[in-house]
Design an enzyme around this catalytic site. Sequence first.
Site, PDB file in Angstrom:
ATOM      1  N   TYR A  30       0.858  -1.191   0.000  1.00 38.51           N
ATOM      2  CA  TYR A  30       0.000   0.000   0.000  1.00 38.51           C
ATOM      3  C   TYR A  30       0.893   1.240   0.000  1.00 38.51           C
ATOM      4  O   TYR A  30       1.180   1.808   1.063  1.00 38.51           O
ATOM      5  CB  TYR A  30      -0.910   0.021   1.234  1.00 38.51           C
ATOM      6  CG  TYR A  30      -1.844  -1.167   1.358  1.00 38.51           C
ATOM      7  CD1 TYR A  30      -2.898  -1.341   0.468  1.00 38.51           C
ATOM      8  CD2 TYR A  30      -1.666  -2.107   2.372  1.00 38.51           C
ATOM      9  CE1 TYR A  30      -3.758  -2.430   0.591  1.00 38.51           C
ATOM     10  CE2 TYR A  30      -2.519  -3.189   2.501  1.00 38.51           C
ATOM     11  CZ  TYR A  30      -3.565  -3.344   1.606  1.00 38.51           C
ATOM     12  OH  TYR A  30      -4.412  -4.413   1.718  1.00 38.51           O
ATOM     13  N   TRP A  34      -3.816   6.339   2.527  1.00 37.78           N
ATOM     14  CA  TRP A  34      -5.192   5.842   2.622  1.00 37.78           C
ATOM     15  C   TRP A  34      -5.960   6.615   3.688  1.00 37.78           C
ATOM     16  O   TRP A  34      -5.424   6.943   4.740  1.00 37.78           O
ATOM     17  CB  TRP A  34      -5.199   4.351   2.972  1.00 37.78           C
ATOM     18  CG  TRP A  34      -5.406   3.457   1.786  1.00 37.78           C
ATOM     19  CD1 TRP A  34      -6.561   2.828   1.420  1.00 37.78           C
ATOM     20  CD2 TRP A  34      -4.438   3.077   0.801  1.00 37.78           C
ATOM     21  NE1 TRP A  34      -6.369   2.098   0.267  1.00 37.78           N
ATOM     22  CE2 TRP A  34      -5.075   2.224  -0.135  1.00 37.78           C
ATOM     23  CE3 TRP A  34      -3.094   3.388   0.607  1.00 37.78           C
ATOM     24  CZ2 TRP A  34      -4.422   1.686  -1.227  1.00 37.78           C
ATOM     25  CZ3 TRP A  34      -2.433   2.842  -0.481  1.00 37.78           C
ATOM     26  CH2 TRP A  34      -3.090   2.006  -1.387  1.00 37.78           C
ATOM     27  N   ASN A  35      -7.218   6.871   3.401  1.00 39.78           N
ATOM     28  CA  ASN A  35      -8.074   7.743   4.196  1.00 39.78           C
ATOM     29  C   ASN A  35      -8.188   7.332   5.664  1.00 39.78           C
ATOM     30  O   ASN A  35      -7.694   8.030   6.561  1.00 39.78           O
ATOM     31  CB  ASN A  35      -9.453   7.779   3.512  1.00 39.78           C
ATOM     32  CG  ASN A  35     -10.463   8.688   4.154  1.00 39.78           C
ATOM     33  OD1 ASN A  35     -10.409   8.984   5.334  1.00 39.78           O
ATOM     34  ND2 ASN A  35     -11.430   9.124   3.372  1.00 39.78           N
ATOM     35  N   TYR A  82       1.261  -0.943  -6.916  1.00 41.97           N
ATOM     36  CA  TYR A  82      -0.150  -1.041  -6.520  1.00 41.97           C
ATOM     37  C   TYR A  82      -1.060  -0.894  -7.732  1.00 41.97           C
ATOM     38  O   TYR A  82      -0.804  -0.075  -8.624  1.00 41.97           O
ATOM     39  CB  TYR A  82      -0.485   0.056  -5.496  1.00 41.97           C
ATOM     40  CG  TYR A  82      -1.945   0.047  -5.082  1.00 41.97           C
ATOM     41  CD1 TYR A  82      -2.396  -0.825  -4.104  1.00 41.97           C
ATOM     42  CD2 TYR A  82      -2.865   0.896  -5.698  1.00 41.97           C
ATOM     43  CE1 TYR A  82      -3.738  -0.854  -3.742  1.00 41.97           C
ATOM     44  CE2 TYR A  82      -4.209   0.874  -5.327  1.00 41.97           C
ATOM     45  CZ  TYR A  82      -4.637  -0.007  -4.358  1.00 41.97           C
ATOM     46  OH  TYR A  82      -5.961  -0.031  -4.002  1.00 41.97           O
ATOM     47  N   GLY A 164     -14.085  -0.166   3.710  1.00 41.78           N
ATOM     48  CA  GLY A 164     -12.864  -0.514   4.429  1.00 41.78           C
ATOM     49  C   GLY A 164     -12.747  -2.015   4.619  1.00 41.78           C
ATOM     50  O   GLY A 164     -11.661  -2.546   4.817  1.00 41.78           O
ATOM     51  N   ASP A 166     -13.093  -4.619   2.506  1.00 41.58           N
ATOM     52  CA  ASP A 166     -13.211  -4.825   1.067  1.00 41.58           C
ATOM     53  C   ASP A 166     -13.871  -6.133   0.665  1.00 41.58           C
ATOM     54  O   ASP A 166     -14.729  -6.177  -0.213  1.00 41.58           O
ATOM     55  CB  ASP A 166     -11.822  -4.786   0.420  1.00 41.58           C
ATOM     56  CG  ASP A 166     -11.056  -3.505   0.719  1.00 41.58           C
ATOM     57  OD1 ASP A 166     -11.486  -2.727   1.580  1.00 41.58           O
ATOM     58  OD2 ASP A 166     -10.020  -3.292   0.077  1.00 41.58           O
ATOM     59  N   ARG A 199      -6.011 -13.073   0.148  1.00 45.37           N
ATOM     60  CA  ARG A 199      -6.501 -11.903  -0.570  1.00 45.37           C
ATOM     61  C   ARG A 199      -7.815 -12.202  -1.292  1.00 45.37           C
ATOM     62  O   ARG A 199      -8.202 -13.363  -1.443  1.00 45.37           O
ATOM     63  CB  ARG A 199      -5.449 -11.450  -1.595  1.00 45.37           C
ATOM     64  CG  ARG A 199      -4.112 -11.059  -0.985  1.00 45.37           C
ATOM     65  CD  ARG A 199      -4.213  -9.818  -0.135  1.00 45.37           C
ATOM     66  NE  ARG A 199      -4.608  -8.655  -0.942  1.00 45.37           N
ATOM     67  CZ  ARG A 199      -4.902  -7.466  -0.455  1.00 45.37           C
ATOM     68  NH1 ARG A 199      -4.894  -7.260   0.843  1.00 45.37           N
ATOM     69  NH2 ARG A 199      -5.220  -6.467  -1.262  1.00 45.37           N
ATOM     70  N   TRP A 353     -10.713  -9.903   5.575  1.00 46.65           N
ATOM     71  CA  TRP A 353     -12.030  -9.459   6.035  1.00 46.65           C
ATOM     72  C   TRP A 353     -13.081 -10.568   6.108  1.00 46.65           C
ATOM     73  O   TRP A 353     -14.266 -10.280   6.253  1.00 46.65           O
ATOM     74  CB  TRP A 353     -12.552  -8.290   5.198  1.00 46.65           C
ATOM     75  CG  TRP A 353     -11.765  -7.036   5.422  1.00 46.65           C
ATOM     76  CD1 TRP A 353     -10.865  -6.464   4.558  1.00 46.65           C
ATOM     77  CD2 TRP A 353     -11.750  -6.218   6.589  1.00 46.65           C
ATOM     78  NE1 TRP A 353     -10.303  -5.346   5.115  1.00 46.65           N
ATOM     79  CE2 TRP A 353     -10.838  -5.166   6.366  1.00 46.65           C
ATOM     80  CE3 TRP A 353     -12.440  -6.258   7.806  1.00 46.65           C
ATOM     81  CZ2 TRP A 353     -10.581  -4.167   7.316  1.00 46.65           C
ATOM     82  CZ3 TRP A 353     -12.198  -5.279   8.752  1.00 46.65           C
ATOM     83  CH2 TRP A 353     -11.273  -4.250   8.504  1.00 46.65           C
ATOM     84  N   GLU A 396      -0.830  -6.655   9.553  1.00 45.45           N
ATOM     85  CA  GLU A 396      -2.057  -6.025   9.065  1.00 45.45           C
ATOM     86  C   GLU A 396      -3.281  -6.584   9.780  1.00 45.45           C
ATOM     87  O   GLU A 396      -4.192  -5.846  10.162  1.00 45.45           O
ATOM     88  CB  GLU A 396      -2.176  -6.240   7.559  1.00 45.45           C
ATOM     89  CG  GLU A 396      -3.352  -5.539   6.920  1.00 45.45           C
ATOM     90  CD  GLU A 396      -3.386  -5.722   5.409  1.00 45.45           C
ATOM     91  OE1 GLU A 396      -4.302  -5.153   4.772  1.00 45.45           O
ATOM     92  OE2 GLU A 396      -2.514  -6.425   4.853  1.00 45.45           O
TER      93      GLU A 396
END
Length: 425
Positions: A30, A34-35, A82, A164, A166, A199, A353, A396
Amino acid sequence: MTTLPKEEAARAILARNDRGGYTVPTDRLYPFQWNWDSAFVAMGFALFDVDRAYRELERLIEGQWDDGMIPHIVFHAPSDTYFPGPDVWGTRHRVPTSGITQPPVFGMALRHVHEAARASGTDGTKERTKALFQAALRSHRWWLSARDPDGTGVVAILHPWESGSDNSPAWDEALARVPTTTTTAIRRKDTGHVDASMRPRDEDYQRFIHIVDTYRACGWDPKRQWTAAPFKVADVQMTGTLARSTADLMHLAKVFGSDAEKAELKGMHERLLAGLSRQWRPDLSRFVNRDLISGQDIDTPTQAAFIPLAAITLDEAQRSAVTAEIERWLKNMVVGVPSTPAFSPAFEPKRYWRGPVWAVVNWLIADGLRLNGAEDLAHRIESGTVQAIEKVGFCEYFDPTTGEGLGGDTFSWTAAAYMVLGRRT
């Protein structure tokens, strides 16, 4: 102040990932800003470097659009590690950015940084807070106009990446309706840095990029996107985060806002809390999303169900039910809270996630539990998170069944979460 065993290592990660006033989540995987990562990182910096904390938020706002949206990625400098990069998004913004957003943690972070500045007696920060307050207010206005045009009080995401979360199983049914056709050549880079088993699958990526193609063809106009959206979900994680940040802006507005802005924020807050309340399902003991295309609830159990706790005050029956539900999710886990519980058919403890534990999600859940009087459970979740990081490093995310560190390593927001949560344990 608590001295944490890995505090020096956490600070070193933030220094390593600093790219000149903004922090990348981790090197190569990354490589941009990122926000919501930066919002959490700013809160970590605020513990020891207030100026750098402000700078993190200021660099993020460099990418804010004229309509108020804060994009999910700001491409401050080029990188070939990326995909999709700025050429795919084609947003034509004055600073290269993506065309979608992410959970609005910004208001929460701004209050945290401002209060750290006051506590440390740092001079010259009021004007910085005032400018960032106005940027945050513009962002919240965008959210309610662009992502809740019907005034339901629950804001929508138009792409899974905006959540967020994903690759959450909550999106499976809605995403399955999205075509896999795309006009963009997909050149995945993520699986070159992280094992593909952790992923999203290639088919998921085809659908993700189809959505990007659709909105790029709309010229990134919010009204056209709303009409054309092949994926449209009223998201309680997003709404809970927005409501929490709105409450934090209401606090800042006592000093930095006009009477009209105070009233505006109060109205926003009431609208969001009312919307969240309507998404509570007592038979499930949690909040649920709603698919705005099918009109049906999305009752797939994910961590999003508990994020509204950071914003809303539950009644006694709800509080008892939700704490029992979280305890059920924690049963037999080495570290919790899993992003999908082990009793769900969708549970994959190592895939992005779909089961792993995220330190920043635990941060929000623990905040919500504490807000609702469940101090002991909040403390257990925070302590477990800190212990997992101390055992395997600043990864992560973590396998809830083994505690194994997964995804990218030397991760910025994990380092920030470690410092913040470690002071509570």
